[in-house]
Design a protein around this motif. Structure first.
Motif, mmCIF file in Angstrom:
data_model
loop_
_atom_site.group_PDB
_atom_site.id
_atom_site.type_symbol
_atom_site.label_atom_id
_atom_site.label_comp_id
_atom_site.label_asym_id
_atom_site.label_seq_id
_atom_site.Cartn_x
_atom_site.Cartn_y
_atom_site.Cartn_z
ATOM 1 N N VAL A 1 6.129 2.505 6.541
ATOM 2 C CA VAL A 1 7.181 2.013 5.654
ATOM 3 C C VAL A 1 8.431 2.859 5.872
ATOM 4 C CG1 VAL A 1 7.829 1.723 3.230
ATOM 5 C CG2 VAL A 1 5.480 1.269 3.949
ATOM 6 N N VAL A 2 9.590 2.195 6.065
ATOM 7 C CA VAL A 2 10.862 2.909 6.219
ATOM 8 C C VAL A 2 11.554 2.960 4.866
ATOM 9 C CG1 VAL A 2 13.130 2.876 7.315
ATOM 10 C CG2 VAL A 2 11.119 2.204 8.613
ATOM 11 N N LEU A 3 11.945 4.186 4.472
ATOM 12 C CA LEU A 3 12.636 4.379 3.193
ATOM 13 C C LEU A 3 14.034 4.917 3.456
ATOM 14 C CD1 LEU A 3 9.584 6.274 1.857
ATOM 15 C CD2 LEU A 3 10.273 4.100 0.882
ATOM 16 N N ASN A 4 15.024 4.450 2.694
ATOM 17 C CA ASN A 4 16.382 4.978 2.847
ATOM 18 C C ASN A 4 16.495 6.303 2.087
ATOM 19 O OD1 ASN A 4 16.793 4.372 0.137
ATOM 20 N ND2 ASN A 4 17.859 2.456 0.568
ATOM 21 N N ASN A 5 17.695 6.894 2.059
ATOM 22 C CA ASN A 5 17.827 8.234 1.464
ATOM 23 C C ASN A 5 17.660 8.226 -0.053
ATOM 24 O OD1 ASN A 5 20.344 6.962 1.035
ATOM 25 N ND2 ASN A 5 21.327 8.939 0.816
ATOM 26 N N ARG A 6 17.611 7.034 -0.644
ATOM 27 C CA ARG A 6 17.321 6.949 -2.094
ATOM 28 C C ARG A 6 15.839 6.600 -2.322
ATOM 29 N NH1 ARG A 6 21.558 2.674 -3.516
ATOM 30 N NH2 ARG A 6 21.484 2.465 -1.256
ATOM 31 N N TYR A 7 15.029 6.705 -1.266
ATOM 32 C CA TYR A 7 13.587 6.423 -1.301
ATOM 33 C C TYR A 7 13.297 4.970 -1.676
ATOM 34 C CZ TYR A 7 12.750 11.261 -0.328
ATOM 35 O OH TYR A 7 12.744 12.487 0.295
ATOM 36 N N GLU A 8 14.206 4.088 -1.327
ATOM 37 C CA GLU A 8 13.970 2.654 -1.511
ATOM 38 C C GLU A 8 13.405 2.107 -0.201
ATOM 39 O OE1 GLU A 8 17.801 1.908 -4.454
ATOM 40 O OE2 GLU A 8 17.987 1.645 -2.280
ATOM 41 N N GLU A 9 12.398 1.228 -0.317
ATOM 42 C CA GLU A 9 11.755 0.663 0.862
ATOM 43 C C GLU A 9 12.725 -0.291 1.562
ATOM 44 O OE1 GLU A 9 7.714 -0.398 0.063
ATOM 45 O OE2 GLU A 9 7.696 -1.785 1.763
ATOM 46 N N GLU A 10 12.920 -0.089 2.874
ATOM 47 C CA GLU A 10 13.837 -0.963 3.624
ATOM 48 C C GLU A 10 13.106 -1.874 4.589
ATOM 49 O OE1 GLU A 10 17.278 0.711 5.463
ATOM 50 O OE2 GLU A 10 18.272 0.890 3.526
ATOM 51 N N TRP B 1 3.254 6.640 5.957
ATOM 52 C CA TRP B 1 2.119 5.953 6.598
ATOM 53 C C TRP B 1 0.990 5.696 5.610
ATOM 54 C CZ3 TRP B 1 1.707 4.418 11.697
ATOM 55 C CH2 TRP B 1 2.627 4.963 12.614
ATOM 56 N N PHE B 2 0.366 4.557 5.720
ATOM 57 C CA PHE B 2 -0.795 4.213 4.882
ATOM 58 C C PHE B 2 -1.844 3.516 5.743
ATOM 59 C CE2 PHE B 2 3.049 4.238 2.387
ATOM 60 C CZ PHE B 2 2.707 5.060 1.330
ATOM 61 N N ASP B 3 -3.129 3.672 5.336
ATOM 62 C CA ASP B 3 -4.173 2.958 6.073
ATOM 63 C C ASP B 3 -4.573 1.699 5.309
ATOM 64 O OD1 ASP B 3 -5.915 3.685 4.068
ATOM 65 O OD2 ASP B 3 -7.033 5.138 5.266
ATOM 66 N N GLN B 4 -5.626 1.070 5.785
ATOM 67 C CA GLN B 4 -6.085 -0.211 5.246
ATOM 68 C C GLN B 4 -6.412 -0.133 3.760
ATOM 69 O OE1 GLN B 4 -9.327 -1.885 3.757
ATOM 70 N NE2 GLN B 4 -10.125 -0.650 5.440
ATOM 71 N N SER B 5 -6.933 1.033 3.317
ATOM 72 C CA SER B 5 -7.291 1.183 1.899
ATOM 73 C C SER B 5 -6.154 1.824 1.103
ATOM 74 C CB SER B 5 -8.555 2.022 1.774
ATOM 75 O OG SER B 5 -8.283 3.332 2.232
ATOM 76 N N ASN B 6 -4.938 1.837 1.703
ATOM 77 C CA ASN B 6 -3.732 2.349 1.055
ATOM 78 C C ASN B 6 -3.754 3.866 0.862
ATOM 79 O OD1 ASN B 6 -1.380 1.062 0.599
ATOM 80 N ND2 ASN B 6 -1.642 0.937 -1.617
#
Ligand code: NAG
Ligand code: NAG
Length: 285
Positions: free
Chosen positions: A222-231, A177-182
């Motif tokens: 952001v959804v990340l797979n088990n290799r921590y790649e953004e999906e 999770w991230f907010d507006q200012s990242n």
């Protein structure tokens, strides 16, 4: 005629199965006279699609001609082959999703999560026999995540629970999770991961606020797979309203201060007028 054909076919299958069982019970080491080496790359499949099991024969002598009599694929720890094929007899047993693609390579149609694991692949040829182990891994992409909240209305400085969910993925992934200012809010969230009967995962992350600030919105998950790649990712469209109890008091303080300025101003003006009159009277006297 047809029935007897089927019977012959069944007999052949039974013979093949028996043959494969015998082979797997006998330790098939690479004998000294082995003229080739069977090699397979780790296989990576996508659920619902065709997985290519890429194998090759490496010749140890000048001989380059090999005729494959039998192929047999067995899951590690199991006795019976999940697939076996004899090209000359055109006999096959086991899971019909397997196929010889391009000898000795195989392919597996309609890949499932349960296909993941270790395999032992055996071939018998005119030049002898060999077997090799390889792993098969499978993946499935998560659906685009969706952000929701339990509260119908989120109020500034009030309590809020945001949820981000994505489904249909494999293996288990994670949500950040991230907010507006990242700013990273992941540590304040809890992730729940559930596996369906089809082996696929549903991820749901809950981000709770005791006091939410409208300046932080919009939030992004952001959804990340088990290799921590953004999906995939989603941005909240939730509106954070100002507390209705606060706004009138805020405007009344503004009114009060204006009134104060007016009162003090008119007092000063009145005082000046009084002083002016006193002065004139003094002058006349
Ligand atoms: C690949 O499959 C093997 C065998 O089942 C398993 O142990 C391993 O965790 C898998 N690797 C990944 C990255 O999923
Ligand atoms: C956000 O925080 C999580 C949990 O602490 C961490 O694993 C992740 O790497 C962070 N992401 C970024 C982009 O900093």
């Amino acid at each position: 005629m047809l029935i007897s054909l089927f019977r012959n076919r069944d007999m052949a299958s039974v013979n093949l199965l028996f043959f494969v069982l015998m082979l797997s019970s006998v330790r098939v080491g690479r004998s000294a006279e082995s003229l080739f080496k069977l090699k397979c790359q780790p296989a990576v499949g996508v659920i619902g699609q065709t997985t290519h099991i890429s194998c090759s024969i490496e010749f140890l002598t000048k001989s380059k001609h090999v005729i494959i009599n039998t192929v047999a694929l067995t899951r590690s720890g199991e006795k019976n082959s999940c697939f076996a094929f004899q090209p000359f007899e055109n006999v096959r047993i086991g899971d019909s999703r397997f196929e010889v693609e391009n000898e000795p390579s195989l392919q597996l149609h309609n890949t499932k999560t349960s296909d993941e694991g270790e395999y032992r692949y055996f071939i018998r040829t005119n030049l002898g026999q060999d077997q090799v182990q390889f792993t098969m891994n499978v993946t499935a992409k998560y659906s685009s995540p969706i952000i929701t909240s339990v509260q119908k209305e989120i109020v500034n400085d009030g309590h809020a629970d945001l949820y981000c969910s994505a489904s249909g993925g494999y293996p288990a992934g994670t949500i950040h999770w991230f907010d507006q200012s990242n700013t990273n809010w992941t540590k304040s969230a809890t992730l729940q991961s559930t596996q369906g009967n089809d082996g696929l995962f549903t991820l749901s992350s809950k981000l709770s606020f005791q006091k939410i600030d409208s300046l932080w919105a919009p939030f992004r998950c952001v959804v990340l797979n088990n290799r921590y790649e953004e999906e995939g990712g989603a941005t909240s469209t939730l509106e954070i309203k100002d507390d209705p109890g606060n706004s009138p008091s805020a405007s009344s303080t503004v009114n009060n201060s204006i009134a104060g300025v007016v009162v003090i101003g008119s007092l000063i003006v009145g005082l000046l007028i009084v002083l002016l009159f006193k002065r004139r009277r003094n002058q006349r006297e």
